[in-house]
Design a protein around this motif. Structure first.
Motif, PDB file in Angstrom:
ATOM      1  N   TYR A  69       0.851  -1.212   0.000  1.00 16.36           N
ATOM      2  CA  TYR A  69       0.000   0.000   0.000  1.00 16.36           C
ATOM      3  C   TYR A  69       0.876   1.248   0.000  1.00 16.36           C
ATOM      4  O   TYR A  69       0.873   2.023   0.968  1.00 16.36           O
ATOM      5  CB  TYR A  69      -0.902   0.023   1.237  1.00 16.36           C
ATOM      6  N   PRO A  70       1.657   1.450  -1.079  1.00 20.18           N
ATOM      7  CA  PRO A  70       2.652   2.526  -1.057  1.00 20.18           C
ATOM      8  C   PRO A  70       2.054   3.916  -0.818  1.00 20.18           C
ATOM      9  O   PRO A  70       2.620   4.715  -0.059  1.00 20.18           O
ATOM     10  CB  PRO A  70       3.305   2.436  -2.434  1.00 20.18           C
ATOM     11  N   LYS A  71       0.933   4.195  -1.442  1.00 23.42           N
ATOM     12  CA  LYS A  71       0.379   5.551  -1.335  1.00 23.42           C
ATOM     13  C   LYS A  71       0.018   5.876   0.113  1.00 23.42           C
ATOM     14  O   LYS A  71       0.361   6.934   0.638  1.00 23.42           O
ATOM     15  CB  LYS A  71      -0.868   5.652  -2.227  1.00 23.42           C
ATOM     16  N   LYS A  72      -0.643   4.903   0.741  1.00 27.40           N
ATOM     17  CA  LYS A  72      -1.060   5.093   2.127  1.00 27.40           C
ATOM     18  C   LYS A  72       0.145   5.132   3.072  1.00 27.40           C
ATOM     19  O   LYS A  72       0.240   5.978   3.957  1.00 27.40           O
ATOM     20  CB  LYS A  72      -1.972   3.908   2.521  1.00 27.40           C
ATOM     21  N   ALA A  73       1.087   4.193   2.820  1.00 28.35           N
ATOM     22  CA  ALA A  73       2.255   4.102   3.716  1.00 28.35           C
ATOM     23  C   ALA A  73       3.116   5.354   3.635  1.00 28.35           C
ATOM     24  O   ALA A  73       3.702   5.780   4.632  1.00 28.35           O
ATOM     25  CB  ALA A  73       3.081   2.870   3.360  1.00 28.35           C
ATOM     26  N   LEU A  74       3.197   5.945   2.438  1.00 26.30           N
ATOM     27  CA  LEU A  74       4.101   7.088   2.251  1.00 26.30           C
ATOM     28  C   LEU A  74       3.400   8.436   2.426  1.00 26.30           C
ATOM     29  O   LEU A  74       4.021   9.490   2.250  1.00 26.30           O
ATOM     30  CB  LEU A  74       4.749   7.011   0.862  1.00 26.30           C
ATOM     31  N   ALA A  75       2.113   8.396   2.775  1.00 27.98           N
ATOM     32  CA  ALA A  75       1.334   9.639   2.852  1.00 27.98           C
ATOM     33  C   ALA A  75       1.927  10.646   3.840  1.00 27.98           C
ATOM     34  O   ALA A  75       1.902  11.840   3.606  1.00 27.98           O
ATOM     35  CB  ALA A  75      -0.109   9.311   3.232  1.00 27.98           C
ATOM     36  N   ASN A  76       2.470  10.126   4.924  1.00 24.88           N
ATOM     37  CA  ASN A  76       2.974  11.032   5.962  1.00 24.88           C
ATOM     38  C   ASN A  76       4.486  10.965   6.083  1.00 24.88           C
ATOM     39  O   ASN A  76       5.043  11.068   7.177  1.00 24.88           O
ATOM     40  CB  ASN A  76       2.338  10.622   7.296  1.00 24.88           C
ATOM     41  N   VAL A  77       5.117  10.732   4.940  1.00 23.87           N
ATOM     42  CA  VAL A  77       6.563  10.496   4.938  1.00 23.87           C
ATOM     43  C   VAL A  77       7.229  11.457   3.952  1.00 23.87           C
ATOM     44  O   VAL A  77       6.712  11.684   2.864  1.00 23.87           O
ATOM     45  CB  VAL A  77       6.851   9.025   4.504  1.00 23.87           C
ATOM     46  N   GLY A  78       8.359  12.019   4.356  1.00 26.88           N
ATOM     47  CA  GLY A  78       9.151  12.840   3.440  1.00 26.88           C
ATOM     48  C   GLY A  78      10.479  12.142   3.230  1.00 26.88           C
ATOM     49  O   GLY A  78      11.092  11.694   4.198  1.00 26.88           O
ATOM     50  N   SER A  79      10.930  12.013   1.966  1.00 31.82           N
ATOM     51  CA  SER A  79      12.207  11.316   1.767  1.00 31.82           C
ATOM     52  C   SER A  79      13.068  12.006   0.724  1.00 31.82           C
ATOM     53  O   SER A  79      12.554  12.632  -0.206  1.00 31.82           O
ATOM     54  CB  SER A  79      11.947   9.864   1.358  1.00 31.82           C
ATOM     55  N   MET A  80      14.368  11.886   0.912  1.00 38.06           N
ATOM     56  CA  MET A  80      15.331  12.425  -0.056  1.00 38.06           C
ATOM     57  C   MET A  80      16.364  11.323  -0.280  1.00 38.06           C
ATOM     58  O   MET A  80      17.200  11.061   0.579  1.00 38.06           O
ATOM     59  CB  MET A  80      15.971  13.679   0.547  1.00 38.06           C
ATOM     60  N   ILE A  81      16.242  10.621  -1.388  1.00 36.84           N
ATOM     61  CA  ILE A  81      17.100   9.470  -1.664  1.00 36.84           C
ATOM     62  C   ILE A  81      17.985   9.785  -2.871  1.00 36.84           C
ATOM     63  O   ILE A  81      17.478  10.209  -3.911  1.00 36.84           O
ATOM     64  CB  ILE A  81      16.266   8.201  -2.009  1.00 36.84           C
ATOM     65  N   ASP A 152       5.515  13.116   9.244  1.00 36.86           N
ATOM     66  CA  ASP A 152       5.855  12.552  10.563  1.00 36.86           C
ATOM     67  C   ASP A 152       7.208  11.872  10.544  1.00 36.86           C
ATOM     68  O   ASP A 152       7.939  11.845  11.516  1.00 36.86           O
ATOM     69  CB  ASP A 152       4.889  11.392  10.889  1.00 36.86           C
ATOM     70  N   VAL A 153       7.448  11.199   9.395  1.00 37.47           N
ATOM     71  CA  VAL A 153       8.659  10.389   9.238  1.00 37.47           C
ATOM     72  C   VAL A 153       9.501  11.006   8.120  1.00 37.47           C
ATOM     73  O   VAL A 153       8.980  11.304   7.041  1.00 37.47           O
ATOM     74  CB  VAL A 153       8.284   8.929   8.870  1.00 37.47           C
ATOM     75  N   VAL A 154      10.798  11.217   8.403  1.00 36.09           N
ATOM     76  CA  VAL A 154      11.683  11.843   7.415  1.00 36.09           C
ATOM     77  C   VAL A 154      12.843  10.884   7.139  1.00 36.09           C
ATOM     78  O   VAL A 154      13.544  10.469   8.066  1.00 36.09           O
ATOM     79  CB  VAL A 154      12.212  13.199   7.948  1.00 36.09           C
ATOM     80  N   ILE A 155      13.023  10.514   5.859  1.00 35.60           N
ATOM     81  CA  ILE A 155      14.030   9.517   5.488  1.00 35.60           C
ATOM     82  C   ILE A 155      15.024  10.163   4.514  1.00 35.60           C
ATOM     83  O   ILE A 155      14.624  10.669   3.460  1.00 35.60           O
ATOM     84  CB  ILE A 155      13.335   8.307   4.811  1.00 35.60           C
ATOM     85  N   LEU A 156      16.299  10.149   4.882  1.00 35.89           N
ATOM     86  CA  LEU A 156      17.288  10.887   4.092  1.00 35.89           C
ATOM     87  C   LEU A 156      18.500  10.004   3.805  1.00 35.89           C
ATOM     88  O   LEU A 156      19.034   9.358   4.707  1.00 35.89           O
ATOM     89  CB  LEU A 156      17.753  12.130   4.870  1.00 35.89           C
ATOM     90  N   ASP A 157      18.935  10.021   2.546  1.00 34.35           N
ATOM     91  CA  ASP A 157      20.102   9.219   2.173  1.00 34.35           C
ATOM     92  C   ASP A 157      21.324  10.126   2.085  1.00 34.35           C
ATOM     93  O   ASP A 157      21.396  10.993   1.212  1.00 34.35           O
ATOM     94  CB  ASP A 157      19.839   8.558   0.811  1.00 34.35           C
ATOM     95  N   GLU A 158      22.258   9.926   2.976  1.00 36.82           N
ATOM     96  CA  GLU A 158      23.479  10.729   3.047  1.00 36.82           C
ATOM     97  C   GLU A 158      23.198  12.214   2.751  1.00 36.82           C
ATOM     98  O   GLU A 158      23.722  12.774   1.782  1.00 36.82           O
ATOM     99  CB  GLU A 158      24.530  10.168   2.087  1.00 36.82           C
ATOM    100  N   PRO A 159      22.380  12.828   3.587  1.00 35.94           N
ATOM    101  CA  PRO A 159      21.909  14.182   3.273  1.00 35.94           C
ATOM    102  C   PRO A 159      22.995  15.250   3.229  1.00 35.94           C
ATOM    103  O   PRO A 159      22.783  16.297   2.632  1.00 35.94           O
ATOM    104  CB  PRO A 159      20.917  14.474   4.408  1.00 35.94           C
ATOM    105  N   THR A 160      24.147  14.993   3.847  1.00 39.94           N
ATOM    106  CA  THR A 160      25.161  16.056   3.852  1.00 39.94           C
ATOM    107  C   THR A 160      26.330  15.746   2.919  1.00 39.94           C
ATOM    108  O   THR A 160      27.332  16.440   2.951  1.00 39.94           O
ATOM    109  CB  THR A 160      25.717  16.281   5.271  1.00 39.94           C
TER     110      THR A 160
END
Ligand SMILES: Nc1ncnc2c1ncn2[C@@H]1O[C@H](COP(=O)(O)OP(=O)(O)OP(=O)(O)O)[C@@H](O)[C@H]1O
Length: 304
Positions: A69-81, A152-160
């Motif tokens: 359920y990607p749409k629902k699972a990612l609704a409250n998630v911010g990511s930078m990959i 709510d949830v923030v996912i970052l891949d090597e952000p710096t």
């Protein structure tokens, strides 16, 4: 807010990039995902954000299966990959507005968020074109867009990665604020960044989790803990003999100083001081703090 990996395995053909990876984090805080190049960090974050399907196991965000359920699972998630490639012809402001509108945020909220991030992330002029920004400026502008929907949830891949020390500090200060209310999960191979911003750490290499836990506890477990005692007068042979009975070994004696090893337990440190005072007057008593570097070297150095 919750991130769960349940026995996730990811194979690229026959190559095992992730091998039975499990973890669970809930509530606000920052988690550092540490490992050398090729360890499996990006693969993990891609599975976490549905950019890749796991070969086995499953990932959940806020209790919802990401792949089912990607749409629902990612609704409250911010990511930078991986290195962001935003819209080069839009201005910084237009690009944030565009992302905000895609997320269904009203214009007023978007504009107030832009003002907030402009200061906190020291964004470039809002009228600059995204394509003309430096890497660090672009990274911060994209980071601001990721946060516009107040996830709510923030996912970052090597952000710096690729940022200068000034930009790293902006990022670090921002994460310290962000983690007070959000669950932030970011990958890194920069130890200081993780130890300064995170509460928890996961060490990964060759697709396997080697260790996970609270940073303080892991640092303490792997650190050679020591205290340095400065006595009033230079130590003589008799004193040095007595000092040997303190702690779990003498690392060094030099003039008025003695450096004594101990297990890292607070009560043992207090006991050393109590016994040392009986030997001779003390001028100063300093602990060597634990650091993550010795843990990193022990965990990843030995097994990589
Ligand atoms: N599409 C792919 N096909 C085959 N192998 C891949 C693919 N993507 C990644 N790998 C391999 O999987 C392993 C893990 O890669 P991953 O990008 O997850 O590592 P990483 O920890 O993010 O590394 P880095 O810090 O260098 O970004 C590496 O050995 C890599 O070569």
């Amino acid at each position: 807010m919750e991130i769960t990996f349940n026995k996730v395995t990811k194979k690229y053909h026959k190559f095992m990039a992730l091998d039975d990876v499990s973890f669970n984090y809930r509530d606000h805080g920052a988690i550092g995902y540490l490992g050398p190049n090729g360890a499996g960090k990006t693969t993990t974050l891609k599975v976490m954000t549905n950019l890749l399907r796991p070969s086995e196991g499953h990932a959940e965000l806020n209790g919802i299966d990401v792949n089912k359920y990607p749409k629902k699972a990612l609704a409250n998630v911010g990511s930078m990959i991986e290195t962001p490639t935003p819209y080069p012809f839009l201005t910084v402001k237009e690009s944030m507005q565009f992302v905000g509108e895609l997320r269904g945020i009203d214009k007023k909220t978007i504009n107030s968020k832009i003002d907030e991030f402009y200061d906190a992330l020291k964004l470039p002029p809002l009228t600059s074109k995204m394509g003309q920004l430096s890497k660090g400026q672009r990274q911060r502008a994209v980071f601001a867009s990721v946060l516009i929907s107040d996830p709510d949830v923030v996912i970052l891949d090597e952000p710096t990665s690729g940022l200068d020390p000034f930009e790293r500090k902006i990022f670090r200060d921002f994460i310290l604020e962000l983690k007070k209310t959000k669950l932030v999960f970011f990958s890194s191979h920069i130890l200081s960044e993780v130890s300064e911003t995170c509460d928890d750490v996961i060490f990964i290499n060759h697709g396997k989790i080697l260790k996970q836990g609270k940073i303080d506890e892991i640092a303490q477990e792997f650190n050679t803990n020591a205290v340095s005692i400065e006595f009033l007068k230079p130590l003589d042979n008799n004193m040095i003999k007595n000092i040997r009975s303190l702690g779990s070994g003498v690392l060094k004696t030099d003039g008025k100083y003695a450096v004594i090893k101990f297990s890292g337990k607070e009560d043992e440190r207090a006991q050393i001081l109590e016994n040392a005072i009986k030997l001779a007057p003390i001028i100063s008593y300093t602990s060597y703090g634990s650091d993550l570097e010795s843990a990193y070297l022990s965990i990843l150095g030995e097994k990589s």
